[in-house]
Design an enzyme around this catalytic site. Structure first.
Site, PDB file in Angstrom:
ATOM      1  N   GLU A  80       0.097  -0.650  -5.057  1.00  0.00           N
ATOM      2  CA  GLU A  80      -0.461   0.148  -4.504  1.00  0.00           C
ATOM      3  C   GLU A  80      -0.279   1.880  -4.691  1.00  0.00           C
ATOM      4  O   GLU A  80       0.850   1.953  -4.097  1.00  0.00           O
ATOM      5  CB  GLU A  80      -1.409  -0.185  -3.397  1.00  0.00           C
ATOM      6  CG  GLU A  80      -3.063   0.222  -3.517  1.00  0.00           C
ATOM      7  CD  GLU A  80      -2.814   2.386  -2.993  1.00  0.00           C
ATOM      8  OE1 GLU A  80      -4.127   2.745  -2.834  1.00  0.00           O
ATOM      9  OE2 GLU A  80      -2.219   2.386  -2.488  1.00  0.00           O
ATOM     10  N   ASP A 128      -0.917   6.198  -5.767  1.00  0.00           N
ATOM     11  CA  ASP A 128      -1.269   6.800  -6.384  1.00  0.00           C
ATOM     12  C   ASP A 128      -1.553   8.284  -7.394  1.00  0.00           C
ATOM     13  O   ASP A 128      -0.220   8.184  -7.072  1.00  0.00           O
ATOM     14  CB  ASP A 128      -2.475   7.633  -4.380  1.00  0.00           C
ATOM     15  CG  ASP A 128      -2.659   6.803  -3.779  1.00  0.00           C
ATOM     16  OD1 ASP A 128      -4.003   6.238  -3.700  1.00  0.00           O
ATOM     17  OD2 ASP A 128      -1.715   6.570  -2.900  1.00  0.00           O
ATOM     18  N   HIS A 170       0.845  -1.458   0.130  1.00  0.00           N
ATOM     19  CA  HIS A 170      -0.021  -0.036  -0.233  1.00  0.00           C
ATOM     20  C   HIS A 170       1.159   0.883  -0.087  1.00  0.00           C
ATOM     21  O   HIS A 170       1.601   1.699   1.209  1.00  0.00           O
ATOM     22  CB  HIS A 170      -0.752  -0.037   1.517  1.00  0.00           C
ATOM     23  CG  HIS A 170      -1.424   0.613   1.341  1.00  0.00           C
ATOM     24  ND1 HIS A 170      -2.188   1.880   2.295  1.00  0.00           N
ATOM     25  CD2 HIS A 170      -3.106   1.086   0.794  1.00  0.00           C
ATOM     26  CE1 HIS A 170      -2.356   3.049   2.233  1.00  0.00           C
ATOM     27  NE2 HIS A 170      -3.838   2.604   1.201  1.00  0.00           N
ATOM     28  N   ARG A 171       0.595   1.877  -1.193  1.00  0.00           N
ATOM     29  CA  ARG A 171       1.257   3.034  -0.972  1.00  0.00           C
ATOM     30  C   ARG A 171       2.830   2.818  -0.961  1.00  0.00           C
ATOM     31  O   ARG A 171       3.772   3.004  -0.443  1.00  0.00           O
ATOM     32  CB  ARG A 171       1.334   4.354  -0.438  1.00  0.00           C
ATOM     33  CG  ARG A 171      -0.329   4.651   0.171  1.00  0.00           C
ATOM     34  CD  ARG A 171      -0.206   5.390   0.834  1.00  0.00           C
ATOM     35  NE  ARG A 171      -1.703   5.587   0.460  1.00  0.00           N
ATOM     36  CZ  ARG A 171      -2.587   6.532   1.823  1.00  0.00           C
ATOM     37  NH1 ARG A 171      -1.579   7.125   3.092  1.00  0.00           N
ATOM     38  NH2 ARG A 171      -3.595   6.337   2.125  1.00  0.00           N
ATOM     39  N   ASP A 214       0.243  -2.016   4.731  1.00  0.00           N
ATOM     40  CA  ASP A 214       1.289  -1.431   4.253  1.00  0.00           C
ATOM     41  C   ASP A 214       3.069  -1.823   4.599  1.00  0.00           C
ATOM     42  O   ASP A 214       3.812  -1.549   4.793  1.00  0.00           O
ATOM     43  CB  ASP A 214       1.861  -0.285   5.526  1.00  0.00           C
ATOM     44  CG  ASP A 214       0.060   0.902   5.623  1.00  0.00           C
ATOM     45  OD1 ASP A 214      -0.076   1.250   4.393  1.00  0.00           O
ATOM     46  OD2 ASP A 214      -0.317   1.297   7.047  1.00  0.00           O
ATOM     47  N   LYS A 262      -6.728   9.126  -7.816  1.00  0.00           N
ATOM     48  CA  LYS A 262      -7.344  10.259  -7.095  1.00  0.00           C
ATOM     49  C   LYS A 262      -8.239  11.688  -7.345  1.00  0.00           C
ATOM     50  O   LYS A 262      -7.694  12.992  -7.557  1.00  0.00           O
ATOM     51  CB  LYS A 262      -6.063  10.985  -6.232  1.00  0.00           C
ATOM     52  CG  LYS A 262      -5.642   9.773  -5.843  1.00  0.00           C
ATOM     53  CD  LYS A 262      -5.981   8.623  -4.650  1.00  0.00           C
ATOM     54  CE  LYS A 262      -6.767  10.018  -3.211  1.00  0.00           C
ATOM     55  NZ  LYS A 262      -6.972   8.629  -2.124  1.00  0.00           N
ATOM     56  N   GLU A 310      -4.685   3.759  -8.155  1.00  0.00           N
ATOM     57  CA  GLU A 310      -5.856   4.646  -7.180  1.00  0.00           C
ATOM     58  C   GLU A 310      -5.548   5.545  -8.104  1.00  0.00           C
ATOM     59  O   GLU A 310      -4.816   6.798  -7.977  1.00  0.00           O
ATOM     60  CB  GLU A 310      -5.865   5.228  -6.469  1.00  0.00           C
ATOM     61  CG  GLU A 310      -7.088   4.638  -5.571  1.00  0.00           C
ATOM     62  CD  GLU A 310      -6.994   5.540  -4.280  1.00  0.00           C
ATOM     63  OE1 GLU A 310      -8.303   6.306  -3.660  1.00  0.00           O
ATOM     64  OE2 GLU A 310      -6.961   4.612  -3.282  1.00  0.00           O
ATOM     65  N   HIS A 355      -0.692  10.532  -1.949  1.00  0.00           N
ATOM     66  CA  HIS A 355      -2.188  10.807  -1.759  1.00  0.00           C
ATOM     67  C   HIS A 355      -2.562  11.441  -1.692  1.00  0.00           C
ATOM     68  O   HIS A 355      -4.042  11.675  -2.089  1.00  0.00           O
ATOM     69  CB  HIS A 355      -1.668   9.317  -1.147  1.00  0.00           C
ATOM     70  CG  HIS A 355      -3.213   9.397  -0.172  1.00  0.00           C
ATOM     71  ND1 HIS A 355      -4.270   9.964   0.981  1.00  0.00           N
ATOM     72  CD2 HIS A 355      -4.329   7.855  -0.651  1.00  0.00           C
ATOM     73  CE1 HIS A 355      -4.973   9.430   1.075  1.00  0.00           C
ATOM     74  NE2 HIS A 355      -5.297   8.322   0.125  1.00  0.00           N
TER      75      HIS A 355
END
Length: 244
Positions: A40, A42, A13-14, A232, A114, A112, A55
């Site tokens: 993942e 953003d 995640h990120r 994470d 945004k 993702e 993000h």
């Protein structure tokens, strides 16, 4: 379908954000070294139309700068330090930079969009154009809380997987997904019960819950053979997966 293999995949995640500044090249490289299956990240658009990986709509939380991404130029954004906790300076990456690096490995990548707060005119087209340019079509998943955006992505690039993001529980999510031609869903892990996960997967729709960090939650999803988890801490997730 991406990740229809038997074993639950692990998406960082990120990037490996438990140990590195989120959405930085260090976090992405750290995730690859940790053994994650995918990332993942953003995306937002700068004032001059560059796709950058961050993000928040503003740079304030994750960098030493201030203001909205949409009001800053790419050059201004590159000067900021995305590693606020000290250590070496980290730039906010461009999506191009990430894609050039992705060509050196086999990681999957969940992008993702945004664009819930600001519509970012033309962002989907720009991202899709880059995915095609780098021949990453079969390694990308587009997700967004803005479901109009991922339907738009599907219409212009039906060969790239889409997956709506959900904050709340949704009734029969596989039916909804099929109605918008999405091959996956990305629900908040605490809102999706076991039987909904298994039924969704049985109906041919991938389930990749976010953001799964607690041991008990990871164990639950691994035991269910969930398509993927978004976490994470990929190292912790991999260790727990090995015990199941």
């Amino acid at each position: 379908m991406l990740g229809s293999e038997e074993m639950t995949q692990i998406f960082a995640h990120r990037g490996y954000s438990a140990s590195f500044a989120e959405n930085t090249m260090s976090a992405f490289i750290g995730a690859e070294k940790a053994g994650a299956d995918g990332l993942e990240l953003d995306v937002q658009l700068t004032r001059d139309g560059e796709i950058v990986v961050i993000h928040d709509e503003k740079v304030d939380r994750t960098t030493n700068g201030h203001g909205f991404i949409k009001d800053l130029t790419y050059k201004e954004i590159r000067k900021l330090n995305a590693n606020k906790n000290g250590g070496k300076k980290e730039s906010i990456p461009s999506l191009i930079e990430v894609f050039e690096w992705l060509k050196t490995n086999n990681l999957l990548c969940n992008i993702e969009m945004k664009n819930g707060l600001f519509p970012y005119e033309g962002m989907e087209e720009k991202v899709i154009e880059l995915v095609r340019k780098y021949n990453l079509t079969d390694r990308i998943i587009f997700s967004s809380f803005n479901h109009y955006s991922i339907v738009h992505c599907y219409r212009i690039a039906p060969d790239i997987e889409t997956a709506p993001l959900f904050l709340e529980a949704i009734y029969m999510p596989w039916v909804y997904s099929q109605s918008i031609r999405a091959k996956g869903i990305h629900p908040k892990h605490s809102t999706i019960p076991d039987h909904i996960i298994t039924t969704t997967i049985q109906n041919g729709v991938a389930v990749r819950p976010y953001t799964v960090n607690r041991e008990a939650d990871l164990k639950r999803l691994f035991k269910l053979n969930c398509t993927a988890v978004i976490t994470d801490n990929p190292i912790k997730a991999i260790k727990i997966k090995k015990t199941i």
